[in-house]
Enzyme design. Sequence first.
Site, PDB file in Angstrom:
ATOM      1  N   TRP A 187      -9.654 -24.569   5.703  1.00 37.19           N
ATOM      2  CA  TRP A 187      -9.532 -24.636   4.254  1.00 37.19           C
ATOM      3  C   TRP A 187      -8.854 -23.204   4.358  1.00 37.19           C
ATOM      4  O   TRP A 187     -10.238 -22.566   4.860  1.00 37.19           O
ATOM      5  CB  TRP A 187     -10.374 -24.787   3.237  1.00 37.19           C
ATOM      6  CG  TRP A 187      -9.845 -24.166   1.583  1.00 37.19           C
ATOM      7  CD1 TRP A 187      -9.062 -24.414   0.903  1.00 37.19           C
ATOM      8  CD2 TRP A 187     -10.307 -22.854   1.436  1.00 37.19           C
ATOM      9  NE1 TRP A 187      -8.541 -23.495  -0.388  1.00 37.19           N
ATOM     10  CE2 TRP A 187      -9.383 -22.705   0.119  1.00 37.19           C
ATOM     11  CE3 TRP A 187     -11.174 -21.952   1.297  1.00 37.19           C
ATOM     12  CZ2 TRP A 187     -10.290 -21.551  -1.008  1.00 37.19           C
ATOM     13  CZ3 TRP A 187     -11.576 -20.775   0.521  1.00 37.19           C
ATOM     14  CH2 TRP A 187     -10.952 -20.515  -0.324  1.00 37.19           C
ATOM     15  N   HIS A 264      -8.533 -29.120  -7.172  1.00 35.11           N
ATOM     16  CA  HIS A 264      -7.914 -28.648  -6.296  1.00 35.11           C
ATOM     17  C   HIS A 264      -6.161 -29.132  -6.805  1.00 35.11           C
ATOM     18  O   HIS A 264      -5.244 -28.863  -5.994  1.00 35.11           O
ATOM     19  CB  HIS A 264      -7.498 -28.506  -4.766  1.00 35.11           C
ATOM     20  CG  HIS A 264      -8.430 -27.459  -4.123  1.00 35.11           C
ATOM     21  ND1 HIS A 264      -8.408 -27.378  -3.151  1.00 35.11           N
ATOM     22  CD2 HIS A 264      -9.639 -27.231  -4.569  1.00 35.11           C
ATOM     23  CE1 HIS A 264      -9.725 -26.438  -2.985  1.00 35.11           C
ATOM     24  NE2 HIS A 264     -10.596 -26.659  -4.220  1.00 35.11           N
ATOM     25  N   ASP A 296     -10.374 -25.203 -10.708  1.00 34.47           N
ATOM     26  CA  ASP A 296     -11.665 -24.691  -9.748  1.00 34.47           C
ATOM     27  C   ASP A 296     -12.721 -24.896 -10.092  1.00 34.47           C
ATOM     28  O   ASP A 296     -13.447 -23.834  -8.889  1.00 34.47           O
ATOM     29  CB  ASP A 296     -10.534 -25.016  -8.543  1.00 34.47           C
ATOM     30  CG  ASP A 296     -11.193 -25.234  -7.232  1.00 34.47           C
ATOM     31  OD1 ASP A 296     -12.174 -26.209  -7.315  1.00 34.47           O
ATOM     32  OD2 ASP A 296     -11.348 -24.604  -6.315  1.00 34.47           O
ATOM     33  N   ASP A 298     -16.350 -25.483  -9.535  1.00 34.83           N
ATOM     34  CA  ASP A 298     -16.862 -26.461  -8.941  1.00 34.83           C
ATOM     35  C   ASP A 298     -17.895 -26.599  -9.949  1.00 34.83           C
ATOM     36  O   ASP A 298     -19.262 -26.141  -9.093  1.00 34.83           O
ATOM     37  CB  ASP A 298     -16.803 -25.449  -7.169  1.00 34.83           C
ATOM     38  CG  ASP A 298     -16.191 -25.635  -6.574  1.00 34.83           C
ATOM     39  OD1 ASP A 298     -15.482 -26.564  -6.401  1.00 34.83           O
ATOM     40  OD2 ASP A 298     -15.838 -24.353  -6.170  1.00 34.83           O
TER      41      ASP A 298
HETATM   42  C1  RNT Z   1     -12.208 -23.664  -1.758  1.00 39.11           C
HETATM   43  C2  RNT Z   1     -12.456 -25.147  -1.514  1.00 39.11           C
HETATM   44  C3  RNT Z   1     -13.025 -25.171  -0.232  1.00 39.11           C
HETATM   45  C4  RNT Z   1     -14.659 -24.517  -0.602  1.00 39.11           C
HETATM   46  C5  RNT Z   1     -15.918 -24.605   0.796  1.00 39.11           C
HETATM   47  C6  RNT Z   1     -16.954 -23.457   0.097  1.00 39.11           C
HETATM   48  O1  RNT Z   1     -11.694 -23.896  -3.268  1.00 39.11           O
HETATM   49  O2  RNT Z   1     -12.282 -26.316  -2.218  1.00 39.11           O
HETATM   50  O3  RNT Z   1     -13.397 -26.001   0.661  1.00 39.11           O
HETATM   51  O4  RNT Z   1     -15.187 -24.519  -1.529  1.00 39.11           O
HETATM   52  O5  RNT Z   1     -14.969 -25.014   1.713  1.00 39.11           O
HETATM   53 ZN    ZN Z   2     -13.685 -27.924  -1.130  1.00 33.82          ZN
END
Ligand code: RNT
Ligand code: ZN
Length: 420
Positions: A187, A264, A296, A298
């Site tokens: 990524w 995403h 995003d 998280d």
């Molecule tokens: C970022 C991506 C990625 C990261 C990690 C830390 O938007 O989701 O996967 O969150 O690699």
């Molecule tokens: Zn990710």
Amino acid sequence: MSKDLVQKAYDIAKEQYAAIGVDTDAAIAKMKDVNISLHCWQTDDVGGFETADSDLSGGIQATGNYPGKATTIAEVKADLEKVLSLLPGTQRLNLHAIYGDFKGEKVDRDQIEVKHFQSWIDWCKEQGIGMDFNASCFSHPRSADGFTLSSKDEENRKFWVEHLKRCRAMSAEMGKQLGSPCVHNTWIPDGMKDTPIDRNGYRIQLKKSLDEAMEIDYPKEHMKDAVESKLFGIGVESMTVGSHDFYMGYAIKNNKLICLDNGHFHPTEQVGDKISSVLQFVDEILLHITRPIRWDSDHVVTLNEDVQLIASEIIRNDFLSRVNIGLDFFDASINRIGAYVTGTRASQKAFLIAMLEPTKSLVEMEEAGQNFERLAMLEELKTMPFSAVWDYYCLKENVPVGMEYIAEIQEYEKEVLFKR
Ligand code: RNT
Ligand code: ZN
């Protein structure tokens, strides 16, 4: 909860599910195939161990400063061991390159070697788990202008190509040593805040860099490549070089895995709906299960409809062997280990619920045009005694049943986390 009570509740639930043609014992047995790759970065807010104080950059953010963050590899390992002890089933470790065992030495990302990760490989061996890996193309002076593999600065671009090459080679070694293929995920945060002119130019660079870094093909039994797209990141709102279209094309053409992170995409898009599309064209996918709130963000995964659809689509279509399950949340505002366990258990629950669905009957209704019946059945399934099956599964796996794990986390917080 007493064992007797768990058993009694299970016996009743088993009969109720049997009445709609669902075998609860078979569902529990199948959970052994749900192996979730635990993302090390929930323990320390994506900090890693290159420098004492790392600044997270690349359009992602961990917010909060709850005490107890892991600050050494030993602490990450202790936290992971605690997490593993509170989860039913067998998991994997998902490590980022910035978590190397550098022993105080400054090792730049184009210099890392297997020896910096050997202690992690050994730890996985001890735990009896497989390992997955990620190049870390963020939080670095060479990504400060917003570009890594798609950079037009040749020196920077080459630096990131070298990093990715090394990460892939190390992944193959990890998979070889552990006897289980290591999924390497790429990524990158590359993109632009405001309207770019040369979108094409950056995408040409990215394709070129991926081709260079992925030139060596490793045996599938050792490592598998995944590529992760994104709609946008903070400060990268106008264009992400590695978009979904870009990586779909790249993965299909080059036989790579597509990584679907459910944070995403546009919030009204559902990753659960994408699985059966993508798997028509690529052999396998990688999931980053997370909980985006408005962006995003998280957040810790909870048992919501998005996650349920993802799990249900995999189980309905018998896709488990083609889906590598990873998580991607990092909440620094609450007990991190509690966050970890709650989010992972929520993901596991979604899979167990999916296994308790009378899919065949539902398909028959659908094919007969009985759409009211399908709707009603889906609604009734939501309140079937799933928790009795989940509790029994946890009991059988010798891990805390129901809410019992909360007290264990509180104890760990008092004894370990608050003393850091
Ligand atoms: C970022 C991506 C990625 C990261 C990690 C830390 O938007 O989701 O996967 O969150 O690699
Ligand atoms: Zn990710």
